[in-house]
Design an enzyme around this catalytic site. Structure first.
Site, PDB file in Angstrom:
ATOM      1  N   GLY A  77      39.809  33.330  46.310  1.00 47.26           N
ATOM      2  CA  GLY A  77      39.714  33.658  47.793  1.00 47.26           C
ATOM      3  C   GLY A  77      39.109  32.654  48.440  1.00 47.26           C
ATOM      4  O   GLY A  77      39.208  32.060  49.017  1.00 47.26           O
TER       5      GLY A  77
ATOM      6  N   HIS B 207      46.051  36.584  51.270  1.00 48.49           N
ATOM      7  CA  HIS B 207      44.036  36.229  52.147  1.00 48.49           C
ATOM      8  C   HIS B 207      44.157  35.971  52.968  1.00 48.49           C
ATOM      9  O   HIS B 207      45.000  35.613  53.633  1.00 48.49           O
ATOM     10  CB  HIS B 207      43.696  35.045  51.348  1.00 48.49           C
ATOM     11  CG  HIS B 207      43.559  35.153  49.526  1.00 48.49           C
ATOM     12  ND1 HIS B 207      42.042  36.225  48.885  1.00 48.49           N
ATOM     13  CD2 HIS B 207      43.927  35.125  48.333  1.00 48.49           C
ATOM     14  CE1 HIS B 207      41.747  36.017  48.004  1.00 48.49           C
ATOM     15  NE2 HIS B 207      43.436  35.199  47.010  1.00 48.49           N
TER      16      HIS B 207
ATOM     17  N   CYS C 247      44.064  36.422  39.552  1.00 50.79           N
ATOM     18  CA  CYS C 247      43.302  36.611  39.497  1.00 50.79           C
ATOM     19  C   CYS C 247      41.876  35.133  39.039  1.00 50.79           C
ATOM     20  O   CYS C 247      42.664  34.778  37.934  1.00 50.79           O
ATOM     21  CB  CYS C 247      42.372  38.081  38.620  1.00 50.79           C
ATOM     22  SG  CYS C 247      40.168  37.323  38.960  1.00 50.79           S
TER      23      CYS C 247
ATOM     24  N   GLU D  17      37.767  42.493  48.625  1.00 50.11           N
ATOM     25  CA  GLU D  17      39.058  42.365  47.703  1.00 50.11           C
ATOM     26  C   GLU D  17      40.045  43.966  47.973  1.00 50.11           C
ATOM     27  O   GLU D  17      39.658  45.021  47.939  1.00 50.11           O
ATOM     28  CB  GLU D  17      38.445  42.202  46.548  1.00 50.11           C
ATOM     29  CG  GLU D  17      38.712  40.791  46.035  1.00 50.11           C
ATOM     30  CD  GLU D  17      38.478  40.718  44.431  1.00 50.11           C
ATOM     31  OE1 GLU D  17      38.913  40.946  43.576  1.00 50.11           O
ATOM     32  OE2 GLU D  17      37.171  39.653  44.491  1.00 50.11           O
TER      33      GLU D  17
ATOM     34  N   CYS E 114      35.050  35.919  44.161  1.00 52.94           N
ATOM     35  CA  CYS E 114      36.402  36.111  44.449  1.00 52.94           C
ATOM     36  C   CYS E 114      36.673  34.175  43.925  1.00 52.94           C
ATOM     37  O   CYS E 114      36.842  33.976  45.032  1.00 52.94           O
ATOM     38  CB  CYS E 114      37.583  36.538  45.332  1.00 52.94           C
ATOM     39  SG  CYS E 114      39.371  36.842  45.428  1.00 52.94           S
TER      40      CYS E 114
HETATM   41  N1  LIG Z   1      41.430  42.208  43.750  1.00 52.46           N
HETATM   42  C1  LIG Z   1      42.850  40.836  43.667  1.00 52.46           C
HETATM   43  C2  LIG Z   1      42.493  40.581  42.270  1.00 52.46           C
HETATM   44  C3  LIG Z   1      41.229  39.848  41.979  1.00 52.46           C
HETATM   45  C4  LIG Z   1      40.572  38.631  42.865  1.00 52.46           C
HETATM   46  C5  LIG Z   1      39.612  37.953  41.447  1.00 52.46           C
HETATM   47  N2  LIG Z   1      38.395  38.497  41.824  1.00 52.46           N
HETATM   48  C6  LIG Z   1      39.663  36.500  41.511  1.00 52.46           C
HETATM   49  O1  LIG Z   1      38.967  36.129  41.759  1.00 52.46           O
HETATM   50  O2  LIG Z   1      40.425  35.776  42.289  1.00 52.46           O
HETATM   51  C7  LIG Z   1      43.959  40.800  44.526  1.00 52.46           C
HETATM   52  O3  LIG Z   1      44.583  42.287  44.630  1.00 52.46           O
HETATM   53  O4  LIG Z   1      45.139  40.312  44.760  1.00 52.46           O
END
Ligand SMILES: N[C@@H](CCC[C@H](N)C(=O)O)C(=O)O
Length: 281
Positions: free
Chosen positions: A227, A166, A75, A215, A224
């Site tokens: 992301g 992603h 994350c 997400e 994110c």
């Molecule tokens: N929901 C994501 C993990 C969290 C990503 C985060 N918000 C970021 O800032 O990178 C997943 O399940 O991969």
């Protein structure tokens, strides 16, 4: 039982941080994480992050549960918040501005900058279909501008793993994307065996991207970090953007660079503490 926590956010992507330095198991179960992340019946957050003892000669380990209780590999906004939280926990005894953090995506290195921002060495992006993972292409091929059928429409997608998966689509106008309708359909599409995070990107200029995200395990969030890194990498692969760019998210901007020298991605952005408390379970 009462759990002490600190709440942080990185551009509105918000996390409950737990001091778990004295145990190699998270003190909260995935089911309790769902309860704590609930915005009506709990504290409210996009995820819970545990500061844990370092494995494999690292300073610390980061574990994280999404708000649905699933455990992602990494994350980006969260690791900036973790670095700020560790600095707060260590106080006067802190010896360095940099931490080597063990994650399920490998060793990630955040650095506290003098202006209060946190710069993170996010590592080398993984580009092969088998590494994402996705069945959109043969496992040993990159997934660049491939058609994917979602909600009765064909989308041109590029896939990148920053340790977590992603799926990126370039669009004319991010504001026009019905994220809450199509986001879940991307996340659970059968071509993504471990589900996926999904980013919609508008290239305003080669060095300025606008992004909205759905997400995996958390739904629509204000930002994110992984992301934004994946989006820049996808933009370079698809010939749409520079290797250094500002990524504007609903919660604010991140600076992202994909180095030509070491092929690593660097992300710079804020991490803010908002409150501390005790949660009675
Ligand atoms: N929901 C994501 C993990 C969290 C990503 C985060 N918000 C970021 O800032 O990178 C997943 O399940 O991969």
């Amino acid at each position: 039982m009462a759990i002490e926590f600190t709440k942080y956010h990185g551009l509105g992507n918000d996390f409950i941080l737990i001091d778990n330095r004295f145990s190699c198991e998270p003190v909260i179960t995935p089911e309790q994480a769902v309860q704590l992340c609930d915005r009506h019946f709990g504290i409210g957050a996009d995820g819970i992050i545990f500061a844990m003892p370092g494995e494999d000669n690292t300073d610390y380990t980061m574990r994280i549960f999404n708000s649905d209780g699933s455990e992602p590999e990494m994350c980006g906004n969260g690791i900036r918040c973790l670095a700020a939280f560790l600095a707060e926990l260590e106080g006067e005894s802190r010896q360095s501005n940099q931490y080597r953090i063990h994650t399920l995506a490998g060793v990630i290195t955040p650095e506290l900058m003098s202006d209060g921002q946190v710069k993170v060495d996010m590592g080398i992006p993984r580009l092969l279909a088998g590494e994402i993972p996705t069945t959109l292409c043969p496992a040993d091929q990159k997934v660049i501008s491939q058609p994917l059928e979602v909600a009765g429409k064909s989308w041109d997608v590029t896939c990148v793993s920053m340790g977590n998966p992603h799926c990126i689509t370039f669009v004319e106008d991010v504001a026009a994307i019905p994220l809450d309708h199509i986001g879940p359909q991307f996340e659970h599409h059968p071509v993504f065996p471990q589900r996926t995070n999904t980013e919609f990107i508008q290239v305003v200029r080669p060095d300025y991207l606008k992004m909205r995200v759905w997400e995996r395990g958390a739904g629509i969030t204000l930002a994110c970090g992984t992301g934004a890194c994946a989006a820049l990498v996808a933009g370079v692969l698809a010939g749409r953007c520079d290797r250094t760019a500002t990524v504007e998210l609903p919660g604010g901007c991140l600076q992202i660079a994909w180095s030509e020298v070491d092929q690593r991605v660097y992300m710079t952005g804020p991490a803010k503490q908002v409150f501390q408390g005790k949660y009675v379970i």
